[in-house]
Motif scaffolding. Structure first.
Motif, PDB file in Angstrom:
ATOM      1  N   THR A 180       0.832  -1.210   0.000  1.00  0.00           N
ATOM      2  CA  THR A 180       0.000   0.000   0.000  1.00  0.00           C
ATOM      3  C   THR A 180       0.863   1.256   0.000  1.00  0.00           C
ATOM      4  N   LEU A 181       1.886   1.282   0.859  1.00  0.00           N
ATOM      5  CA  LEU A 181       2.777   2.446   0.916  1.00  0.00           C
ATOM      6  C   LEU A 181       3.522   2.627  -0.403  1.00  0.00           C
ATOM      7  N   TRP A 182       3.952   1.516  -1.001  1.00  0.00           N
ATOM      8  CA  TRP A 182       4.666   1.586  -2.276  1.00  0.00           C
ATOM      9  C   TRP A 182       3.769   2.144  -3.381  1.00  0.00           C
ATOM     10  N   LEU A 183       2.497   1.683  -3.434  1.00  0.00           N
ATOM     11  CA  LEU A 183       1.564   2.184  -4.445  1.00  0.00           C
ATOM     12  C   LEU A 183       1.310   3.678  -4.267  1.00  0.00           C
ATOM     13  N   LYS A 184       1.145   4.131  -3.003  1.00  0.00           N
ATOM     14  CA  LYS A 184       0.942   5.560  -2.750  1.00  0.00           C
ATOM     15  C   LYS A 184       2.165   6.369  -3.195  1.00  0.00           C
ATOM     16  N   LYS A 185       3.350   5.799  -2.985  1.00  0.00           N
ATOM     17  CA  LYS A 185       4.582   6.488  -3.392  1.00  0.00           C
ATOM     18  C   LYS A 185       4.669   6.572  -4.913  1.00  0.00           C
ATOM     19  N   ILE A 186       4.274   5.491  -5.603  1.00  0.00           N
ATOM     20  CA  ILE A 186       4.333   5.447  -7.066  1.00  0.00           C
ATOM     21  C   ILE A 186       3.368   6.451  -7.689  1.00  0.00           C
ATOM     22  N   TYR A 187       2.124   6.503  -7.177  1.00  0.00           N
ATOM     23  CA  TYR A 187       1.087   7.349  -7.780  1.00  0.00           C
ATOM     24  C   TYR A 187       1.073   8.764  -7.206  1.00  0.00           C
ATOM     25  N   GLY A 188       1.827   8.993  -6.113  1.00  0.00           N
ATOM     26  CA  GLY A 188       1.917  10.349  -5.568  1.00  0.00           C
ATOM     27  C   GLY A 188       0.571  10.891  -5.130  1.00  0.00           C
ATOM     28  N   ASP A 189       0.235  12.071  -5.646  1.00  0.00           N
ATOM     29  CA  ASP A 189      -1.037  12.717  -5.281  1.00  0.00           C
ATOM     30  C   ASP A 189      -2.233  12.095  -6.001  1.00  0.00           C
ATOM     31  N   GLY A 190      -1.979  11.303  -7.034  1.00  0.00           N
ATOM     32  CA  GLY A 190      -3.083  10.697  -7.780  1.00  0.00           C
ATOM     33  C   GLY A 190      -3.681   9.514  -7.025  1.00  0.00           C
ATOM     34  N   PRO A 191      -4.902   9.133  -7.380  1.00  0.00           N
ATOM     35  CA  PRO A 191      -5.562   8.013  -6.698  1.00  0.00           C
ATOM     36  C   PRO A 191      -4.952   6.674  -7.107  1.00  0.00           C
ATOM     37  N   VAL A 192      -4.853   5.763  -6.165  1.00  0.00           N
ATOM     38  CA  VAL A 192      -4.360   4.415  -6.446  1.00  0.00           C
ATOM     39  C   VAL A 192      -5.503   3.597  -7.074  1.00  0.00           C
ATOM     40  N   PRO A 193      -5.281   2.977  -8.233  1.00  0.00           N
ATOM     41  CA  PRO A 193      -6.355   2.185  -8.854  1.00  0.00           C
ATOM     42  C   PRO A 193      -6.881   1.115  -7.901  1.00  0.00           C
ATOM     43  N   GLU A 194      -8.182   0.884  -7.947  1.00  0.00           N
ATOM     44  CA  GLU A 194      -8.784  -0.122  -7.082  1.00  0.00           C
ATOM     45  C   GLU A 194      -8.399  -1.529  -7.552  1.00  0.00           C
TER      46      GLU A 194
END
Length: 213
Positions: free
Chosen positions: A3-17
């Protein structure tokens, strides 16, 4: 971690469901490890280049001081072409990370870089192939999960229909039982009345059944 890695990858954008289960998390974790390993390699290369740049800048200053003190050479007395050539030579030496500006050092450094480039390209191709394989596995897992969800939905609908039928059969069975009990009572009452008015007991339903047996 994923989860933390996905948030880091997408930054301010939403993480795909995506469906969170053991299989998808394992696949995403493998992808995360591949990306982190590549980022780590790149960071090491950048740090090494920074160290080399600092080293060559210090060495350039050292030799500049020597040239100015011993030979009286400085940028002010050199031609524009000579200054440009020296600058290109220094930048090339820094880029190739050589200890001196001899032709042999340049050739050796170029060969090493070519070899490193080939290894890096080969490694990137392997990582891309692995990433592609993991992506296909993830896609297949998600499709399988979707099919299972549809099958479960159909099964639930079928169970609901069977449950409704069972309830109807149960109600019908209760009705028949109640009706049977009512008929038994009515028959018994009728027999009692007939016996009371002098009916031969051998002609009752129960007696006739025993006689038949």
């Amino acid at each position: 971690q994923v989860t933390l890695w996905l948030k880091k990858i997408y930054g301010d954008g939403p993480v795909p469901e995506y469906e969170v289960n053991e299989r998808t998390v394992d696949i995403l974790h493998e992808v995360m490890e591949c990306n982190e390993e590549r980022d780590k390699d790149i960071s090491l290369v950048i740090e090494n280049m920074k160290d080399q740049a600092t080293k060559y800048e210090e060495e350039a200053e050292y030799w500049q001081d020597i040239l100015e003190e011993s030979m009286g050479l400085c940028e002010l007395i050199l031609s524009r072409e000579a200054t440009s050539d020296i600058t290109d030579l220094v930048e090339s030496a820094m880029a190739l990370e050589v200890d001196n500006t001899s032709l042999g050092s340049f050739y050796s450094a170029i060969n090493c870089l070519t070899s490193e480039l080939y290894e890096t390209t080969s490694k990137n191709q392997e990582m891309e192939l692995k990433l592609s394989t993991l992506t296909k596995k993830l896609t297949a897992a998600l499709m399988l999960e979707k099919r299972l969800e549809e099958d479960i939905k159909k099964l639930k609908e079928s169970q609901e229909a069977e449950k409704a039928k069972a309830e109807i059969r149960s109600k019908n069975l209760k009705f028949l039982k109640d009706k049977s009990e009512d008929l038994k009572i009515r028959i018994r009452n009728s027999e009692d009345k007939l016996i009371a008015v002098g009916l031969d007991q051998s002609l009752t339903h129960e007696a006739l059944m025993k006689s038949s047996e």
